[in-house]
Design an enzyme around this catalytic site. Structure first.
Site, PDB file in Angstrom:
ATOM      1  CE  LYS A   1      -7.232  -0.586   5.985  1.00 57.59           C
ATOM      2  NZ  LYS A   1      -7.892  -0.155   4.739  1.00 57.59           N
TER       3      LYS A   1
ATOM      4  CG  HIS B   1      -1.921   0.931   1.394  1.00 57.28           C
ATOM      5  ND1 HIS B   1      -1.718   2.216   1.843  1.00 57.28           N
ATOM      6  CD2 HIS B   1      -3.241   0.832   1.128  1.00 57.28           C
ATOM      7  CE1 HIS B   1      -2.868   2.861   1.847  1.00 57.28           C
ATOM      8  NE2 HIS B   1      -3.810   2.055   1.410  1.00 57.28           N
TER       9      HIS B   1
ATOM     10  CG  ASP C   1       0.397  -3.013   6.327  1.00 58.75           C
ATOM     11  OD1 ASP C   1      -0.602  -3.177   7.063  1.00 58.75           O
ATOM     12  OD2 ASP C   1       0.353  -2.368   5.264  1.00 58.75           O
TER      13      ASP C   1
ATOM     14  CB  CYS D   1      -3.591   3.136  -1.663  1.00 59.80           C
ATOM     15  SG  CYS D   1      -4.795   4.343  -1.185  1.00 59.80           S
TER      16      CYS D   1
ATOM     17  CD  GLN E   1      -6.960  -5.099   3.573  1.00 65.23           C
ATOM     18  OE1 GLN E   1      -7.918  -5.837   3.795  1.00 65.23           O
ATOM     19  NE2 GLN E   1      -7.113  -3.814   3.319  1.00 65.23           N
TER      20      GLN E   1
HETATM   21  C1  LIG Z   1      -2.364  -3.353   3.476  1.00 64.48           C
HETATM   22  C2  LIG Z   1      -2.708  -1.950   3.903  1.00 64.48           C
HETATM   23  N1  LIG Z   1      -1.791  -1.207   4.510  1.00 64.48           N
HETATM   24  C3  LIG Z   1      -2.059   0.041   4.929  1.00 64.48           C
HETATM   25  C4  LIG Z   1      -3.287   0.620   4.743  1.00 64.48           C
HETATM   26  C5  LIG Z   1      -3.500   2.031   5.202  1.00 64.48           C
HETATM   27  O1  LIG Z   1      -4.410   2.121   6.214  1.00 64.48           O
HETATM   28  P1  LIG Z   1      -4.865   3.539   6.761  1.00 64.48           P
HETATM   29  O2  LIG Z   1      -5.397   4.283   5.587  1.00 64.48           O
HETATM   30  O3  LIG Z   1      -5.890   3.235   7.781  1.00 64.48           O
HETATM   31  O4  LIG Z   1      -3.656   4.208   7.314  1.00 64.48           O
HETATM   32  C6  LIG Z   1      -4.281  -0.121   4.117  1.00 64.48           C
HETATM   33  C7  LIG Z   1      -5.612   0.481   3.898  1.00 64.48           C
HETATM   34  O5  LIG Z   1      -6.180   0.532   2.862  1.00 64.48           O
HETATM   35  C8  LIG Z   1      -3.980  -1.434   3.681  1.00 64.48           C
HETATM   36  O6  LIG Z   1      -4.901  -2.177   3.053  1.00 64.48           O
END
Ligand SMILES: Cc1ncc(COP(=O)(O)O)c(C=O)c1O
Lengths: 132, 404
Positions: free
Chosen positions: B221, B117, B195, B361, B198
């Site tokens: 999430k 992301h 991270d 993203c 998900q």
């Molecule tokens: C794998 C992953 N990392 C990071 C994020 C970023 O999350 P946030 O926008 O809550 O900071 C997302 C969200 O779409 C994601 O799917």
């Protein structure tokens, strides 16, 4: 009313004025990064008027149909008329009620054309917000 | 009582149609218990935390710290290792801008993957600009999973100092071999960040077993409120790291010429935190705990397999990635062969089917797929097979509408 009226889908499948022009021409490309839409527009301007316009686009039905309909509309318009166009004018040309969240799709082509003219005159190029 | 009764928004209608919420990878809906907890805070014990000696502040502080304990328990971590941020993005930025700036130097390699992301790419690109670190990217195999052999090759051959990867892809839904890749990195004394944005709502996470140095996710999430992120960091590392933002809450002593930081975890929580949402988040985690992972995974496995089975029957769509059963989230990304992702999402939206279209993203990943945008459908525990049938029916209608 359906925004995907047959007319819009027809323009999407077979856009008018599709392709590239030969030199001499003025060109501009515009992208809508959030959607991945891309457009390249070529124009020939003679005696202050748009004499020819062609474009190649990779985008959604709304952005392609907008540019296709706009390309017919723009022929023989003078620069001032082109630069005066805004979001609402394109909606009127489209004739379907597109929601504002698609404004970039609607404006992609217009932004490209206006910036061709502005760039050629060494004026500041416009951004999405300028057209709303 | 069926689970979707516990999520009030699921009973709204759009254009007269029942809401079919298929954008859970972006953010999940909220259970009534969490909404109640949020309201209760403002109605009964709103006060600033850690500051004044009064009974209201005591209750607020105690509840705020209770959530920290519950999060620590959720991850099998210690309480001082849990930092509240705004979201995953801020958690990763905190690590890049404190640990990264402090302990990495020009030429050091930070290893990411092409599926990351933007929140796990841009902070490292910023650090690259700032101090000249190098970035390497693990590629994906043909099924959309991190390529273990490719990861091994980079770890064996490059000066990798830091590994920062996702546990699962927000586009494909593939759950990577992250445990194995972390193990490989650990064996080479490489610092690691995982991270779990998900997977945090889909399977249990144990930082002791994973032995990662940092781990990040967002409350929104996992049935929690927006505005709360979690950063787990190994205690000894958090202690070594310089503070992130400066201000109230994070200091011990402030003098005219210098300051000393507060102890963990407050050192990294400058200013008045998001008290209400942190407190409410506890009910989301309790909610998950009461459901049990077994229950969650059983439902999700069925949904994933049914979704993929039905989508694979459609000959007019291109699907990205593969569902390797047991290693996949209830997510699918695809394109209709004759309609752009945005048009598909727009028309589904008119029917109250909420999906996401775009690049999610992940521009680098979409570049590698060679498509400008995809449609993503992402499910969770309150979705149903019937809703999947509604989706399939509508995709057929859209295909026919766009047929020349
Ligand atoms: C794998 C992953 N990392 C990071 C994020 C970023 O999350 P946030 O926008 O809550 O900071 C997302 C969200 O779409 C994601 O799917």
């Amino acid at each position: 009313m359906d925004i995907y009226a047959q007319n819009i889908i027809d323009h999407y499948h077979a856009p008018h004025n599709c392709g590239r022009l030969t030199e001499p021409k003025l060109s501009s490309s515009q992208v809508n990064i959030s959607c991945g839409d891309k457009i390249v527009v070529d124009v020939k301007i003679e005696a202050d008027k748009i004499k020819e316009l062609k474009f190649e686009a990779n985008g959604c039905a709304i952005s392609v149909a907008s540019m296709s309909l706009l390309s017919d509309y723009l022929l023989n318009k003078n620069k001032a008329e082109v630069l005066a166009l805004k979001y609402q004018n394109i909606l009127d040309i489209l004739g379907v009620p597109v929601a504002e969240r698609r404004y970039k799709c609607v404006l992609l082509g217009l932004l490209a054309v206006q910036n061709i003219i502005l760039k050629a005159e060494n004026q500041t190029e416009r951004t999405w917000d300028d057209l709303m | 009582m069926s689970i979707n009764k516990k999520f009030p928004i699921l009973h709204t209608k759009i254009n007269g149609h029942d809401l079919v919420y298929f954008d859970n990878a972006a953010t999940t809906q909220k259970p009534q218990v969490m909404i109640d907890a949020l309201v209760e805070f403002y109605q009964k014990y709103n006060a600033n935390v850690h500051r004044s000696l009064n009974p209201l502040a005591d209750t607020a502080t105690q509840k705020y710290e209770e959530t920290r304990l519950v999060v620590a328990d959720f991850l099998s971590a210690k309480k001082q290792e849990i930092i509240f941020t705004r979201n995953t993005t801020e958690s990763i930025n905190l690590v890049a801008k404190t640990f990264g700036r402090g302990f990495l130097k020009a030429g050091d390699v930070v290893l990411l993957s092409i599926a990351e992301h933007h929140s796990n790419i841009v902070p490292w690109l910023q650090l690259k600009e700032e101090i000249g670190i190098k970035l390497e990217y693990i590629s994906l195999d043909k099924n959309g999973y991190l390529d273990f052999e490719a990861a091994k090759k980079i770890l064996d051959n490059k000066k990798v100092k830091f590994l920062s990867i996702q546990a699962a892809s927000n586009v494909f839904g593939s759950i990577h071999d992250y445990r194995e890749i972390l193990k490989l990195a650990k064996a080479k004394n490489i610092f690691t960040l995982l991270d779990v944005a998900q997977i945090a709502g889909h399977e249990s996470i144990n930082v002791q077993e994973l032995a990662c140095d940092f781990l990040v996710f967002s409350a929104h999430k996992v049935f929690g409120p927006t505005g709360v992120g979690v950063l787990y960091g190994r205690k000894d590392l958090l202690q070594m790291m310089p503070a992130f933002l400066g201000g109230g809450e994070m200091i011990d002593r402030v003098l005219k010429d210098n300051f000393t930081s507060a102890e963990l975890p407050h050192k990294f929580e400058a200013g008045t935190p998001n008290i209400a949402d942190v407190i409410a988040f506890k009910s989301s985690l309790d909610f998950i705990k009461n459901l049990t992972w077994d229950y969650i995974q059983k439902i999700e496995q069925e949904l994933t397999d049914y979704l993929w089975q039905e989508m694979l029957k459609l000959d007019f769509i291109d699907i990205y990635g593969q569902n390797i059963s047991g290693r996949h989230l209830p997510i699918i990304s695809f394109n209709l062969k004759n309609a752009h992702a945005h048009d598909v999402a727009e028309i589904l939206g008119e029917q109250a089917i909420i999906v996401r279209a775009g690049q999610h993203c992940t521009q680098i990943l979409h570049e590698s797929l060679g498509v400008p945008a995809t449609v993503r459908v992402s499910l969770t525990i309150y979705n149903t097979k019937k809703e999947i049938d509604i989706l399939i029916k509508n995709l057929k209608l859209i295909y026919n509408k766009f047929k020349v």
